[in-house]
Design a protein around this motif. Structure first.
Motif, short mmCIF file in Angstrom:
data_model
loop_
_atom_site.label_atom_id
_atom_site.label_comp_id
_atom_site.label_asym_id
_atom_site.label_seq_id
_atom_site.Cartn_x
_atom_site.Cartn_y
_atom_site.Cartn_z
N CYS A 12 0.83 -1.21 0.00
CA CYS A 12 0.00 0.00 0.00
C CYS A 12 0.85 1.25 0.00
N TYR A 13 0.58 2.13 -0.92
CA TYR A 13 1.25 3.42 -0.92
C TYR A 13 0.17 4.49 -1.10
N ASN A 14 -0.05 5.26 -0.07
CA ASN A 14 -1.11 6.28 -0.08
C ASN A 14 -2.46 5.71 -0.50
N GLU A 15 -2.95 4.75 0.23
CA GLU A 15 -4.19 4.08 -0.14
C GLU A 15 -5.30 4.31 0.88
N GLU A 16 -5.28 5.43 1.61
CA GLU A 16 -6.29 5.63 2.65
C GLU A 16 -7.72 5.55 2.12
N GLU A 17 -7.91 6.01 0.87
CA GLU A 17 -9.27 6.01 0.33
C GLU A 17 -9.81 4.62 0.05
N VAL A 18 -8.95 3.73 -0.45
CA VAL A 18 -9.47 2.41 -0.83
C VAL A 18 -9.36 1.36 0.27
N TYR A 23 -10.79 -3.75 2.58
CA TYR A 23 -10.94 -4.61 3.76
C TYR A 23 -12.32 -5.29 3.77
N THR A 24 -13.36 -4.51 3.48
CA THR A 24 -14.71 -5.07 3.46
C THR A 24 -14.80 -6.19 2.43
N GLU A 25 -14.28 -5.92 1.24
CA GLU A 25 -14.39 -6.89 0.16
C GLU A 25 -13.57 -8.16 0.46
N ILE A 26 -12.34 -7.96 0.94
CA ILE A 26 -11.48 -9.13 1.15
C ILE A 26 -12.02 -10.01 2.28
N THR A 27 -12.56 -9.39 3.34
CA THR A 27 -13.07 -10.22 4.44
C THR A 27 -14.30 -11.00 3.98
N ARG A 28 -15.08 -10.38 3.08
CA ARG A 28 -16.24 -11.09 2.54
C ARG A 28 -15.78 -12.36 1.80
N VAL A 29 -14.78 -12.17 0.93
CA VAL A 29 -14.28 -13.30 0.15
C VAL A 29 -13.61 -14.35 1.05
N MET A 30 -12.92 -13.88 2.10
CA MET A 30 -12.28 -14.81 3.02
C MET A 30 -13.34 -15.70 3.68
N GLY A 31 -14.46 -15.08 4.05
CA GLY A 31 -15.57 -15.84 4.63
C GLY A 31 -16.09 -16.88 3.67
N GLU A 32 -16.20 -16.47 2.42
CA GLU A 32 -16.70 -17.37 1.37
C GLU A 32 -15.80 -18.60 1.23
N ILE A 33 -14.49 -18.34 1.22
CA ILE A 33 -13.54 -19.46 1.09
C ILE A 33 -13.65 -20.38 2.29
N GLN A 34 -13.79 -19.77 3.48
CA GLN A 34 -13.86 -20.59 4.69
C GLN A 34 -15.12 -21.45 4.72
N LYS A 35 -16.17 -20.95 4.07
CA LYS A 35 -17.41 -21.73 4.01
C LYS A 35 -17.17 -23.01 3.22
N GLU A 36 -16.39 -22.86 2.14
CA GLU A 36 -16.14 -24.01 1.26
C GLU A 36 -15.05 -24.91 1.83
N GLN A 52 2.36 8.83 2.71
CA GLN A 52 2.34 10.14 3.38
C GLN A 52 0.95 10.48 3.89
N ASP A 53 -0.04 9.65 3.60
CA ASP A 53 -1.40 9.95 4.06
C ASP A 53 -1.72 9.13 5.32
N ARG A 54 -3.00 8.88 5.57
CA ARG A 54 -3.36 8.22 6.81
C ARG A 54 -3.39 6.69 6.71
N THR A 55 -2.74 6.14 5.70
CA THR A 55 -2.73 4.69 5.52
C THR A 55 -2.29 3.95 6.79
N LEU A 56 -1.21 4.41 7.38
CA LEU A 56 -0.66 3.72 8.56
C LEU A 56 -1.65 3.74 9.72
N LEU A 57 -2.35 4.90 9.89
CA LEU A 57 -3.35 4.99 10.97
C LEU A 57 -4.45 3.95 10.75
N HIS A 58 -4.90 3.86 9.49
CA HIS A 58 -5.93 2.85 9.16
C HIS A 58 -5.43 1.46 9.51
#
Ligand code: UDP
Ligand code: MG
Length: 327
Positions: A12-18, A23-36, A52-58
């Motif tokens: 991640c380089y300056n990815e505070e917006e995404v 995170y929402t999308e990946i955890t959803r998919v992780m749940g899906e894989i765990q179901k299978e 240089q943005d708030r990525t680290l804080l996130h």
């Protein structure tokens, strides 16, 4: 039942917006894989490449609320190549996934990739863009030319449209880690190590938010990196050029001598002389320049500098939180 761990590495380089979207999308998919596959656990390893943005804080926040989240934060921006290397080096999983944070590498592909690798037929599953939709026309043109040329002059095949979105076995990851070169060109390294790779074709997806940090010049420099890292053809070209121009000059000298001695022609041609001087001077500089590129790379390699430096990891915030609780 033996559990299998999948490490998902995200530079991640300056990815505070995404980041929240990712995170929402990946955890959803992780749940899906765990179901299978209920025997699967996950580790989400973010690499903060000197944002240089708030990525680290996130990332600190995520690590505190989700124990599957880990992160490694660099002391400055080291580039995506260093980020991927650090991710593979710090990942503890039996399988390692590398993907971008901007959702251009859709997490929805993961279950399919996992199945390919689980089948035992492949050591790596990756995606290949078959369109370059949403990309500037000129850039696409240059990219296509780059792949054409590099595949002609390099023995390592570099697949057009192949990406850094990879689902790999531990074996392949360890092989990649054994290549400790400082000047890293992953597209080449992935194919240099070999192993059986499954390419899944898909249409290009645009960034979910934020902006790409890859300007035309940055890509151009990356392409040159590829040439110098995976081919010594430029060296051969410079020797051939030097040889050919020497031959041409030699023939010209003979012609002039014969003209003077046999036909008594007065030697003339001030303009020709200047042209020849410029041509030779230019050729020499060009060829020295090519050799210098390799010399420079060798120079950097011999210094054996670390590929990245760490400032903090998720362990630091967890320790801090524990301390606070104890007080
Ligand atoms: N990235 C990084 N370090 C850098 C530049 C980029 O870790 O110096 C990460 C970035 O956060 C993203 C991925 O590399 O997750 C791809 O970057 P980007 O989307 O800007 O490139 P593109 O998709 O346009 O090739
Ligand atoms: Mg992107």
């Amino acid at each position: 039942m033996e559990t299998k761990k999948i490490s998902i590495v995200v530079p991640c380089y300056n990815e505070e917006e995404v980041l929240p979207l990712f995170y929402t999308e990946i955890t959803r998919v992780m749940g899906e894989i765990q179901k299978e596959h209920s025997d699967t656990e996950f580790e989400l390893l973010f690499i903060n490449d000197g944002s240089q943005d708030r990525t680290l804080l996130h990332l600190r926040e995520l690590a505190q609320k989700d124990t599957r989240v880990r992160y490694v934060s660099f002391s400055r921006n080291f580039g995506k190549e260093a980020g991927m290397y650090a991710g593979m080096e710090n990942a503890t999983g039996d399988y390692v996934v590398i993907m971008d944070a901007d959702l251009q590498h859709p997490p929805a592909f993961l279950p399919q990739m996992y199945n390919y690798v689980l089948s035992g037929e492949y050591d790596c599953a990756t995606t290949r863009r078959i369109s370059r939709k949403g990309e500037p026309k000129l850039l696409s043109w240059f990219s296509r030319k780059f792949y054409k040329i590099i595949n002609k002059i390099s023995q390592t095949e570099i697949v057009d449209g192949a990406q850094d979105f990879r689902f790999m076995t531990r074996k392949m990851v360890d092989s990649i880690l054994s290549m400790k070169e400082y000047n890293r060109f992953s597209k080449g390294i992935f194919s240099w190590v070999g192993f059986r790779t499954k390419y899944i074709e898909y249409e290009n997806v645009e960034r979910a938010a934020g902006t790409s940090t890859w300007s035309f010049w940055k890509l151009f420099r990356y392409a040159l990196e590829g040439f110098f890292a995976f081919s010594t053809a430029p060296l051969t070209i410079s020797s051939v050029l030097g040889f050919v121009s020497c031959m041409v000059a030699f023939i010209m000298i003979i012609v002039i001598i014969i003209k003077k001695l046999v036909f008594g022609d007065p030697v003339q041609g001030f303009a020709t002389l200047i042209c020849a001087i410029f041509l030779m001077g230019g050729l020499q500089l060009f060829c020295t320049g090519i050799s210098a590129q390799y010399l420079a790379k060798t120079y950097l390699e011999t210094k054996k500098r670390p590929i990245y430096l760490v400032q903090e990891t998720e362990e630091d915030v967890r320790k801090k939180a524990e301390k606070l609780q104890a007080e």
